[in-house]
Write a protein that holds these residues in place. Structure first.
Motif, PDB file in Angstrom:
ATOM      1  N   LEU A  39      37.059 -33.477 -30.857  1.00 43.04           N
ATOM      2  CA  LEU A  39      36.037 -34.135 -30.025  1.00 43.04           C
ATOM      3  C   LEU A  39      35.887 -33.787 -28.553  1.00 43.04           C
ATOM      4  O   LEU A  39      36.424 -32.908 -27.932  1.00 43.04           O
ATOM      5  N   GLY A  40      34.578 -34.163 -28.030  1.00 37.32           N
ATOM      6  CA  GLY A  40      34.074 -33.881 -26.784  1.00 37.32           C
ATOM      7  C   GLY A  40      35.331 -34.016 -25.548  1.00 37.32           C
ATOM      8  O   GLY A  40      36.124 -35.121 -25.935  1.00 37.32           O
ATOM      9  N   ARG A  41      35.284 -33.505 -24.761  1.00 37.00           N
ATOM     10  CA  ARG A  41      36.301 -33.532 -23.600  1.00 37.00           C
ATOM     11  C   ARG A  41      37.567 -32.984 -24.008  1.00 37.00           C
ATOM     12  O   ARG A  41      38.736 -33.613 -23.396  1.00 37.00           O
ATOM     13  N   THR A  42      37.488 -32.178 -24.846  1.00 37.94           N
ATOM     14  CA  THR A  42      38.922 -31.407 -25.323  1.00 37.94           C
ATOM     15  C   THR A  42      38.743 -30.080 -24.920  1.00 37.94           C
ATOM     16  O   THR A  42      39.463 -29.195 -25.500  1.00 37.94           O
ATOM     17  N   GLY A  43      37.850 -29.729 -24.228  1.00 35.65           N
ATOM     18  CA  GLY A  43      37.523 -28.276 -23.808  1.00 35.65           C
ATOM     19  C   GLY A  43      36.433 -27.566 -24.698  1.00 35.65           C
ATOM     20  O   GLY A  43      36.167 -26.348 -24.861  1.00 35.65           O
ATOM     21  N   THR A  44      35.322 -28.609 -25.192  1.00 33.20           N
ATOM     22  CA  THR A  44      34.463 -27.928 -26.129  1.00 33.20           C
ATOM     23  C   THR A  44      33.561 -27.103 -25.323  1.00 33.20           C
ATOM     24  O   THR A  44      32.982 -26.093 -26.052  1.00 33.20           O
ATOM     25  N   ALA A  45      33.071 -27.388 -24.202  1.00 28.26           N
ATOM     26  CA  ALA A  45      32.199 -26.602 -23.342  1.00 28.26           C
ATOM     27  C   ALA A  45      32.866 -25.427 -22.960  1.00 28.26           C
ATOM     28  O   ALA A  45      32.007 -24.536 -23.251  1.00 28.26           O
ATOM     29  N   THR A 129      39.619 -28.338 -31.489  1.00 27.31           N
ATOM     30  CA  THR A 129      40.393 -28.368 -29.989  1.00 27.31           C
ATOM     31  C   THR A 129      41.042 -29.738 -29.681  1.00 27.31           C
ATOM     32  O   THR A 129      40.572 -30.624 -30.174  1.00 27.31           O
ATOM     33  N   THR A 130      41.928 -29.733 -29.223  1.00 26.74           N
ATOM     34  CA  THR A 130      42.582 -31.280 -28.858  1.00 26.74           C
ATOM     35  C   THR A 130      43.531 -31.083 -27.727  1.00 26.74           C
ATOM     36  O   THR A 130      43.552 -30.274 -26.733  1.00 26.74           O
ATOM     37  N   VAL A 189      40.461 -44.396 -32.695  1.00 21.40           N
ATOM     38  CA  VAL A 189      39.528 -43.406 -33.187  1.00 21.40           C
ATOM     39  C   VAL A 189      39.771 -42.007 -33.296  1.00 21.40           C
ATOM     40  O   VAL A 189      39.876 -41.243 -33.996  1.00 21.40           O
ATOM     41  N   PHE A 190      40.358 -41.620 -31.778  1.00 15.55           N
ATOM     42  CA  PHE A 190      40.932 -40.186 -31.608  1.00 15.55           C
ATOM     43  C   PHE A 190      41.865 -39.773 -32.624  1.00 15.55           C
ATOM     44  O   PHE A 190      42.086 -39.014 -33.450  1.00 15.55           O
ATOM     45  N   ASN A 191      43.005 -41.088 -32.698  1.00 15.34           N
ATOM     46  CA  ASN A 191      44.114 -40.545 -33.792  1.00 15.34           C
ATOM     47  C   ASN A 191      43.810 -40.478 -35.159  1.00 15.34           C
ATOM     48  O   ASN A 191      44.252 -39.530 -35.820  1.00 15.34           O
ATOM     49  N   TYR A 193      40.765 -39.892 -36.340  1.00 11.96           N
ATOM     50  CA  TYR A 193      40.013 -38.609 -36.625  1.00 11.96           C
ATOM     51  C   TYR A 193      40.666 -37.485 -36.814  1.00 11.96           C
ATOM     52  O   TYR A 193      40.378 -36.665 -37.764  1.00 11.96           O
ATOM     53  N   TYR A 194      41.547 -37.021 -35.856  1.00  6.66           N
ATOM     54  CA  TYR A 194      42.302 -36.048 -35.923  1.00  6.66           C
ATOM     55  C   TYR A 194      43.344 -35.838 -37.408  1.00  6.66           C
ATOM     56  O   TYR A 194      43.463 -34.779 -37.914  1.00  6.66           O
ATOM     57  N   ALA A 195      43.858 -37.046 -37.520  1.00  9.25           N
ATOM     58  CA  ALA A 195      44.604 -37.138 -38.831  1.00  9.25           C
ATOM     59  C   ALA A 195      43.750 -36.743 -40.065  1.00  9.25           C
ATOM     60  O   ALA A 195      44.293 -36.011 -41.135  1.00  9.25           O
ATOM     61  N   GLU A 196      42.496 -37.543 -40.145  1.00 10.65           N
ATOM     62  CA  GLU A 196      41.571 -37.088 -41.338  1.00 10.65           C
ATOM     63  C   GLU A 196      41.277 -35.763 -41.310  1.00 10.65           C
ATOM     64  O   GLU A 196      41.313 -35.110 -42.632  1.00 10.65           O
ATOM     65  N   LEU A 197      40.924 -34.979 -40.220  1.00 12.01           N
ATOM     66  CA  LEU A 197      40.436 -33.530 -40.268  1.00 12.01           C
ATOM     67  C   LEU A 197      41.908 -32.804 -40.703  1.00 12.01           C
ATOM     68  O   LEU A 197      41.806 -32.053 -41.588  1.00 12.01           O
ATOM     69  N   ARG A 198      42.969 -33.082 -40.315  1.00  9.53           N
ATOM     70  CA  ARG A 198      44.193 -32.073 -40.766  1.00  9.53           C
ATOM     71  C   ARG A 198      44.475 -32.423 -42.117  1.00  9.53           C
ATOM     72  O   ARG A 198      44.815 -31.334 -42.732  1.00  9.53           O
ATOM     73  N   ALA A 199      44.279 -33.464 -42.792  1.00  8.55           N
ATOM     74  CA  ALA A 199      44.475 -33.889 -44.091  1.00  8.55           C
ATOM     75  C   ALA A 199      43.209 -33.274 -44.753  1.00  8.55           C
ATOM     76  O   ALA A 199      43.536 -32.752 -45.961  1.00  8.55           O
ATOM     77  N   THR A 200      42.049 -32.752 -44.233  1.00  6.32           N
ATOM     78  CA  THR A 200      40.911 -32.499 -45.151  1.00  6.32           C
ATOM     79  C   THR A 200      40.895 -30.930 -45.195  1.00  6.32           C
ATOM     80  O   THR A 200      40.698 -30.389 -46.236  1.00  6.32           O
ATOM     81  N   VAL A 201      41.178 -30.066 -44.194  1.00  5.74           N
ATOM     82  CA  VAL A 201      41.065 -28.726 -43.995  1.00  5.74           C
ATOM     83  C   VAL A 201      42.646 -28.002 -44.189  1.00  5.74           C
ATOM     84  O   VAL A 201      43.348 -28.358 -43.859  1.00  5.74           O
ATOM     85  N   SER A 202      42.231 -27.128 -45.302  1.00  7.88           N
ATOM     86  CA  SER A 202      43.394 -26.441 -45.575  1.00  7.88           C
ATOM     87  C   SER A 202      44.073 -25.601 -44.268  1.00  7.88           C
ATOM     88  O   SER A 202      43.584 -25.027 -43.430  1.00  7.88           O
ATOM     89  N   ALA A 203      45.511 -25.331 -44.239  1.00  2.03           N
ATOM     90  CA  ALA A 203      45.880 -24.993 -42.975  1.00  2.03           C
ATOM     91  C   ALA A 203      45.743 -23.684 -42.773  1.00  2.03           C
ATOM     92  O   ALA A 203      45.581 -23.069 -41.511  1.00  2.03           O
ATOM     93  N   ASP A 204      45.230 -22.936 -43.649  1.00  2.41           N
ATOM     94  CA  ASP A 204      45.022 -21.467 -43.508  1.00  2.41           C
ATOM     95  C   ASP A 204      43.560 -21.226 -42.935  1.00  2.41           C
ATOM     96  O   ASP A 204      43.010 -20.119 -42.619  1.00  2.41           O
ATOM     97  N   ASN A 205      42.817 -22.291 -42.805  1.00  2.00           N
ATOM     98  CA  ASN A 205      41.620 -22.240 -42.402  1.00  2.00           C
ATOM     99  C   ASN A 205      41.360 -23.002 -41.271  1.00  2.00           C
ATOM    100  O   ASN A 205      40.324 -23.676 -40.849  1.00  2.00           O
ATOM    101  N   LEU A 206      42.362 -23.663 -40.535  1.00  4.37           N
ATOM    102  CA  LEU A 206      42.508 -24.364 -39.421  1.00  4.37           C
ATOM    103  C   LEU A 206      43.291 -23.930 -38.469  1.00  4.37           C
ATOM    104  O   LEU A 206      44.398 -23.501 -38.407  1.00  4.37           O
ATOM    105  N   LEU A 207      42.592 -23.971 -37.126  1.00  2.00           N
ATOM    106  CA  LEU A 207      43.160 -23.809 -35.843  1.00  2.00           C
ATOM    107  C   LEU A 207      43.065 -24.810 -34.863  1.00  2.00           C
ATOM    108  O   LEU A 207      42.267 -25.283 -34.655  1.00  2.00           O
ATOM    109  N   GLU A 208      44.428 -25.168 -34.487  1.00  5.27           N
ATOM    110  CA  GLU A 208      44.447 -26.342 -33.516  1.00  5.27           C
ATOM    111  C   GLU A 208      44.728 -25.766 -32.160  1.00  5.27           C
ATOM    112  O   GLU A 208      45.527 -24.948 -32.175  1.00  5.27           O
TER     113      GLU A 208
END
Length: 290
Positions: A39-45, A129-130, A189-191, A193-208
């Motif tokens: 989400l924005g304001r997590t260092g996206t810029a 980014t989180t 919404v923040f919590n 959203y991040y839970a859904e993305l973690r459940a969706t993307v495979s660990a080997d293709n995800l960097l937090e």
């Protein structure tokens, strides 16, 4: 407003440097390699700047629509209409038109379409980014929530070309994503959203990733060399965000005033020019309107 036709930037808009590319006529020119879906304001810029430094050009960000090419907002509105209103379709073909010049995408409003982007670009690496949800909420309340509800932006959007494209899209995104009340629902919404993305993307293709971790984890994940002798960028802090937005309002007001002068609208130009002067002297815009 969905399916709004493209209109060129007025030649009198001399106080802003926006481009006026009609993305509906574009196509993909570079491969999409990175979906930065934090989400924005997590260092996206800062991440956008870092990705450009690493060679991922261009990287799409809300600033791409707000201050770089406002007609992008037309396609974002099309995407909202397709997903949330059931009007039209918005799939890989449309994403390639909107984002076809980019090798990466980050920030809002793209996060509202995280699942759709993952489906459209299954080979792209995903970065989340989180940050601590409480500090994120406080920062966002002072910046993007303020901007989405900025009465000055809403006012200038009635006359300025760029603001007229951007403000409705921002408001639509904000109210849709945060259920009409950021202060009340933002953290949940923040919590979720991040839970859904973690459940969706495979660990080997995800960097937090958290700001402060530097180049190492990012470069290792993206399989690119660490830039030598360059600090990791830090941009778009709270004070800078607000200052830039207020400066943008002033510039767009000047566009309107200049267009009114050119078209012979002396009274309108005088009113808008007076409002700009009033702000610069430290007056309150609400008092001016009253």
């Amino acid at each position: 407003m969905a399916f709004q036709p493209y209109t060129p930037k007025p030649i009198t808009d001399v106080f802003t440097a926006d481009t006026d590319i009609d993305r509906r006529k574009c196509q993909r020119t570079v491969p999409m390699k990175v979906l930065a879906l934090g989400l924005g304001r997590t260092g996206t810029a800062s991440l956008r700047t870092a990705l450009k430094e690493l060679g991922f050009t261009d990287t799409y960000h809300m600033m791409s629509a707000s201050v770089e090419n406002p007609p992008d907002c037309l396609m974002w509105q099309d995407a909202f209409a397709a997903k949330f209103d059931g009007q039209g379709t918005f799939g890989r073909e449309e994403w390639d038109k909107l984002l076809g010049h980019c090798q990466a995408v980050c920030d809002w409003p793209a996060v509202a379409f995280a699942q759709e982007l993952i489906e459209a670009y299954p080979d792209a690496k995903v970065i989340l980014t989180t940050r601590d949800v409480d500090s994120w909420h406080a920062s966002t309340a002072k910046t993007v929530d303020w901007r989405a509800n900025d009465p000055e932006l809403k006012l200038v959007a009635q006359w300025d070309w760029g603001a007229g494209l951007y403000q409705p899209m921002l408001k639509r995104f904000w109210d849709t994503f945060f259920k009409g009340d950021f202060k009340k629902y933002g953290k949940s919404v923040f919590n979720d959203y991040y839970a859904e993305l973690r459940a969706t993307v495979s660990a080997d293709n995800l960097l937090e990733y958290r700001m402060g971790q530097g180049w190492g984890p990012l470069c290792e994940f993206l399989e690119v060399p660490v830039p030598q002798g360059k600090k990791f960028p830090h941009t778009n802090d709270t004070d800078g965000f607000v200052d830039r937005c207020k400066a943008r309002n002033r510039a767009q007001m000047m566009n309107v005033a200049f267009r009114a002068l050119v078209m012979g609208g002396g009274v309108i130009a005088a009113v808008i020019s007076a409002s700009v002067t009033f702000h610069r002297l430290g007056g309150r815009f609400s008092a001016f309107r009253a």
